[in-house]
Design an enzyme around this catalytic site. Structure first.
Site, PDB file in Angstrom:
ATOM      1  N   THR A   1       0.818  -1.209   0.000  1.00 17.31           N
ATOM      2  CA  THR A   1       0.000   0.000   0.000  1.00 17.31           C
ATOM      3  C   THR A   1       0.851   1.258   0.000  1.00 17.31           C
ATOM      4  OG1 THR A   1      -1.736  -1.159   1.203  1.00 17.31           O
ATOM      5  CG2 THR A   1      -1.841   1.228   1.224  1.00 17.31           C
TER       6      THR A   1
ATOM      7  N   TYR B   1      -7.758   0.975  -4.217  1.00 16.38           N
ATOM      8  CA  TYR B   1      -6.475   1.391  -4.789  1.00 16.38           C
ATOM      9  C   TYR B   1      -5.772   0.158  -5.323  1.00 16.38           C
ATOM     10  CZ  TYR B   1      -4.558  -0.447  -0.442  1.00 16.38           C
ATOM     11  OH  TYR B   1      -4.243  -1.266   0.602  1.00 16.38           O
TER      12      TYR B   1
ATOM     13  N   THR C   1       1.107  -4.309   4.400  1.00 13.92           N
ATOM     14  CA  THR C   1       0.835  -4.651   5.798  1.00 13.92           C
ATOM     15  C   THR C   1       0.176  -6.020   5.982  1.00 13.92           C
ATOM     16  OG1 THR C   1      -1.303  -3.506   5.725  1.00 13.92           O
ATOM     17  CG2 THR C   1       0.618  -2.225   6.463  1.00 13.92           C
TER      18      THR C   1
ATOM     19  N   GLU D   1      -4.707 -28.793  28.208  1.00  7.24           N
ATOM     20  CA  GLU D   1      -5.981 -29.469  27.982  1.00  7.24           C
ATOM     21  C   GLU D   1      -5.855 -30.606  26.980  1.00  7.24           C
ATOM     22  OE1 GLU D   1      -9.589 -26.933  27.771  1.00  7.24           O
ATOM     23  OE2 GLU D   1      -8.167 -25.243  27.826  1.00  7.24           O
TER      24      GLU D   1
END
Length: 359
Positions: A43, A56, A122, A316
């Protein structure tokens, strides 16, 4: 007259000493670090038709254009840019990541380069950052920067992120802190950061162990060093590696089917990460499938879809009995990166579990 001459001589000597002290400090203050920017797209290199639209296209702007948009960075460091790729980070690949690692090794081997900045999308930035943190042996700053708004947006965040990223990469105090991410004035460790918002500018958080530091218009403040192994202390080596073993992530949910786990095994996965519920849990059908996979030599790691917390071993689920690995505080995407690198070498389950505690 004699006292006056002595006084003049003393003043002259003191003046000379002051000059000798001041000149090196001035020269040091004027000396700039050498920083190389490796651009991959994202970006931060994106462009849109207008400054106020959400849509974009990533990877449209070159590194030279990004640097020219922030001319003040030339006051921080001597800058050189290289275009490694130009893709949105959804298209980031191990091939590009290995290329980055190789180039970083070449650039940081001598004294010519003081720091590295990587421009990156990102979406998968935390995976690239963590991968480089595992395999790059340098103690010089390696800094990833990106943006949540394209370069053409009103109030684009990319230029200041780039400026601050270069400021960190050029900073001697950033040395030895591993691979970092700099965005929105925050300095994150590759070990701890994760993306928490699809669109917000403050999209990255380090929720478990906190920030490395902060940066404001190139003024940096550091809080800590990373806790886990990285850099020169890392045992991983990707020299000559061209491909990483296949590791799949299977998402855990209510009444999940075991079919996807079986399919991963059938399609040749060498490792499987379960993005489990809660403390890395899954239903009996999925747990049985993981046990079958483990008996076939497939490494199965229990991680969690939960945003924070630690997946404990034998809490667990009886990992010892079923032959499974607990991810500790690594989320599913980073668990996959670690397992992919770990499987480059023959390791037993005990050794792989150790890696999740140490890295």
């Amino acid at each position: 007259m004699k006292k006056r001459n002595i006084k003049r001589q003393l003043i002259a000597v003191l003046s000379a000493i002051l000059i000798l002290i001041t000149i090196p400090q001035f020269i040091f203050a004027q000396k700039k670090a050498n920083v190389v920017i490796l651009a991959t797209g994202g970006t931060i290199a994106g462009a849109a038709g207008t400054g106020v639209q959400s849509g974009y296209t990533s990877g449209q702007v070159t590194i030279d254009a990004m640097v020219n948009a922030v001319p003040d960075v030339l006051k921080l460091a001597n800058i050189k840019g290289e275009q490694i790729s130009n893709v949105g980070s959804q298209d980031m690949s191990f091939e590009i990541m290995l290329k980055l690692a190789k180039r970083i090794a070449e650039l940081t081997a001598g004294n010519a380069v003081d720091g590295i900045v990587i421009t990156h999308g990102t979406d998968t930035m935390e995976e690239t950052a963590y991968f480089l943190n595992l395999v790059c042996k340098t103690d010089k700053p390696v800094v990833l920067v990106g943006s949540m708004r394209p370069s053409t947006a009103v109030s684009a965040d990319g230029p200041l992120n780039l400026y601050n990223g270069i400021a960190v990469a050029a900073d001697p105090n950033a040395k030895g802190r591993g691979v970092m991410l700099v965005m929105n004035d925050w300095i994150h460790s590759a070990q701890t950061l994760t993306k928490v918002s699809t669109t917000a500018v403050q999209t990255f958080m380090s929720p478990i162990r906190g920030l490395i530091g902060t940066t404001a218009y190139g003024v940096n403040e550091y809080y800590r060093y990373p806790y886990s192994k990285f850099g020169a202390k890392s045992e991983f080596n990707v020299d000559g590696v061209t491909k990483l073993p296949r590791v799949d992530i299977v998402y855990g949910d209510v009444d999940m089917s075991a079919d996807l786990i079986d399919a991963s095994v059938e399609k040749g996965a060498k490792g499987i990460v379960i993005a489990g519920v809660g403390n890395g849990n899954m239903n009996k059908a999925a747990l049985d499938a993981c046990t079958r996979a483990s008996k076939k030599g497939i490494v199965v790691v229990r991680s969690s879809r939960v945003a924070t917390g630690n997946v404990g071993r034998n809490v667990e689920v009886n990992d010892d009995e079923l032959g499974l690995v607990a991810s500790a505080d690594l989320n599913p995407q980073k668990s996959r990166i670690l397992l992919s690198v770990a499987l480059l070498k023959q390791r037993n389950l005990k050794d792989i579990q150790r890696l999740y505690y140490e890295y």
